[in-house]
Design a protein around this motif. Structure first.
Motif, short mmCIF file in Angstrom:
data_model
loop_
_atom_site.label_atom_id
_atom_site.label_comp_id
_atom_site.label_asym_id
_atom_site.label_seq_id
_atom_site.Cartn_x
_atom_site.Cartn_y
_atom_site.Cartn_z
N LYS A 47 0.92 -1.14 0.09
CA LYS A 47 -0.14 0.11 -0.05
C LYS A 47 0.83 1.45 -0.02
O LYS A 47 0.44 2.21 -0.34
CB LYS A 47 -0.96 0.10 1.29
N ASN A 48 2.13 1.15 0.45
CA ASN A 48 3.08 2.26 0.35
C ASN A 48 3.78 2.01 -1.10
O ASN A 48 4.17 1.07 -1.37
CB ASN A 48 4.01 2.18 1.66
N ASP A 49 4.28 3.55 -1.56
CA ASP A 49 4.74 3.27 -2.79
C ASP A 49 6.47 3.77 -2.82
O ASP A 49 7.11 3.90 -3.65
CB ASP A 49 4.31 4.24 -3.73
N SER A 50 7.02 3.81 -1.41
CA SER A 50 8.25 3.93 -1.30
C SER A 50 9.19 2.51 -1.36
O SER A 50 9.74 2.00 -0.36
CB SER A 50 8.56 4.56 0.12
N VAL A 51 9.48 2.18 -2.53
CA VAL A 51 9.58 0.80 -2.80
C VAL A 51 10.91 0.87 -3.77
O VAL A 51 11.12 -0.13 -4.55
CB VAL A 51 8.57 -0.13 -3.24
N GLY A 52 11.66 1.80 -3.81
CA GLY A 52 12.78 1.99 -4.87
C GLY A 52 13.76 0.72 -4.71
O GLY A 52 14.53 0.62 -5.70
N ILE A 53 13.87 0.12 -3.26
CA ILE A 53 14.57 -1.03 -3.16
C ILE A 53 14.22 -2.23 -4.29
O ILE A 53 15.42 -2.95 -4.68
CB ILE A 53 14.49 -1.57 -1.90
N ILE A 54 13.32 -2.17 -4.98
CA ILE A 54 12.90 -3.30 -5.81
C ILE A 54 14.08 -3.07 -7.30
O ILE A 54 14.37 -3.96 -7.69
CB ILE A 54 11.60 -2.99 -6.41
N ASP A 55 14.42 -1.70 -7.48
CA ASP A 55 15.47 -1.71 -8.54
C ASP A 55 16.78 -2.17 -8.41
O ASP A 55 17.52 -2.58 -9.27
CB ASP A 55 15.75 0.12 -8.78
N SER A 56 17.14 -2.49 -7.34
CA SER A 56 18.48 -3.45 -6.74
C SER A 56 18.31 -4.76 -7.19
O SER A 56 19.30 -5.44 -7.18
CB SER A 56 18.90 -3.09 -5.26
N TYR A 57 16.97 -5.28 -7.09
CA TYR A 57 16.83 -6.80 -7.40
C TYR A 57 16.05 -6.99 -8.83
O TYR A 57 16.68 -7.72 -9.71
CB TYR A 57 16.05 -7.26 -6.41
N PHE A 58 14.91 -6.62 -8.84
CA PHE A 58 14.04 -6.74 -10.02
C PHE A 58 13.25 -5.54 -10.51
O PHE A 58 12.12 -5.38 -10.36
CB PHE A 58 13.10 -7.81 -9.62
N PRO A 59 14.07 -4.61 -11.31
CA PRO A 59 13.70 -3.54 -11.81
C PRO A 59 12.25 -3.63 -12.63
O PRO A 59 11.47 -2.68 -12.95
CB PRO A 59 14.67 -2.75 -12.58
#
Length: 320
Positions: free
Chosen positions: A34-46
């Protein structure tokens, strides 16, 4: 290569799951939070699809399944708040995927019974992360205990467990501070320790609670082969003086017959190890969590006993 979806990608533990998915050479195709502060995804599966609404995530996963083009999700990793685990495991099974759920698997023992029925109907498996069972120090301890019990079947070990991990004011405001959502301190930060203790020393015989409030829980467990005094806290005031002097905010200690079990290190890759076991069909399932879920449920509803007999010495810190 298996396709994964992840629920709760914005949470603290989610990066360990993404790392485990990547380390095992699999692919995260969709995630929701529900939160969109998920830039960490770019480090694994952009390239993973991301959703902030569960309904749209649900639709996407169902669409991938019905397309039947090798894009369907085989595993759903669950890193959502504790009280949602049961519902999200059911979702995974409904979309014909295996579930990989963070601890605690569920909050109540009867949830396990219901999930066992759905698991059998679906033909898919519910897996949970019990990473301490894979820790080298705990594996060695279990082997040592088993060897001693073989030569002395009635052997009882004296165990002290202390886990203090300081949390700021945010903790009580978040879902973690709401017992209805987290299960309280014993469940949220202690359930994997209780699992480890029952795994090493046998099932619970007696469960006594000495302290229980929003920040601290402590008690005494009698297991088949151990007497355990335990203390869990998120309050920095309870840290030992020498820990505070070093500027540290966490204190973790397990002693067995007065000897410290060193397990401060070795945590780095335990989620990856867990995923390796799960992918090989050797993961920990519903039956494995019953002991620890029973313990934390009983602690949550137990009568508080006076500080007499066997109690953790840190309990006196709460009185001050």
């Amino acid at each position: 290569m298996e396709n994964f979806a992840l629920i709760g990608v914005g949470g603290y533990i989610a990066p360990r799951h993404m790392k485990a998915i990547k380390d095992t050479e699999n692919q995260l195709v969709a995630a929701v939070d529900k939160n969109d502060s998920v830039g960490i995804i770019d480090s694994y599966f952009p390239q993973a699809h991301f959703f902030t609404e569960f309904e749209r995530f649900d639709r996407h996963i169902e669409k991938l399944r019905r397309e039947n083009a090798g894009r369907e999700v085989s595993y759903v990793s669950i890193c959502s708040p504790n009280y949602l685990h049961d519902a999200h495991i059911r979702f995974a099974l409904r979309v014909h995927a295996h579930a990989i759920c963070e601890k605690p698997l569920v909050l109540n023992p009867w949830n396990i019974d219901a999930l066992q029925e759905i698991e059998q109907e679906s033909g898919k498996r519910v897996n949970t992360i019990l990473q301490l069972r894979l820790h080298p120090s705990i594996i060695a301890l279990k082997k040592e205990v088993e060897e001693k019990i073989q030569s002395e079947p009635g052997k009882m070990f004296e165990v002290d467990l202390s886990y203090l991990t300081s949390r700021g004011r945010w903790y009580q405001v978040s879902w973690k501070g709401d017992e209805q959502k987290s299960g309280g301190v014993a469940t949220n930060i202690g359930v994997h320790f209780f699992d480890m203790l029952a795994y090493v020393f046998g099932p619970v015989v007696k469960n006594i609670c000495h302290v229980r409030d929003a920040e601290t829980t402590a008690g005494f467990l009698e297991l088949k082969h151990a007497r355990v005094r335990w203390f869990l806290s998120t309050k920095s005031e309870h840290l030992p003086a020498e820990v505070k002097e070093k500027g540290q905010t966490t204190y973790r200690s397990i002693t067995v017959n007065g000897e410290e079990v060193e397990f401060s290190g070795g945590f780095t890759d335990l989620h990856t190890r867990s995923y390796e076991e799960i992918l090989s069909g050797q993961g920990f399932g519903l039956a494995d969590v019953r002991d620890c879920i029973n313990v934390v449920h009983d602690v949550r509803h137990a009568e508080i006993h006076a500080l007499t007999g066997d109690y953790h010495p840190f309990c006196r810190k709460v009185e001050k």
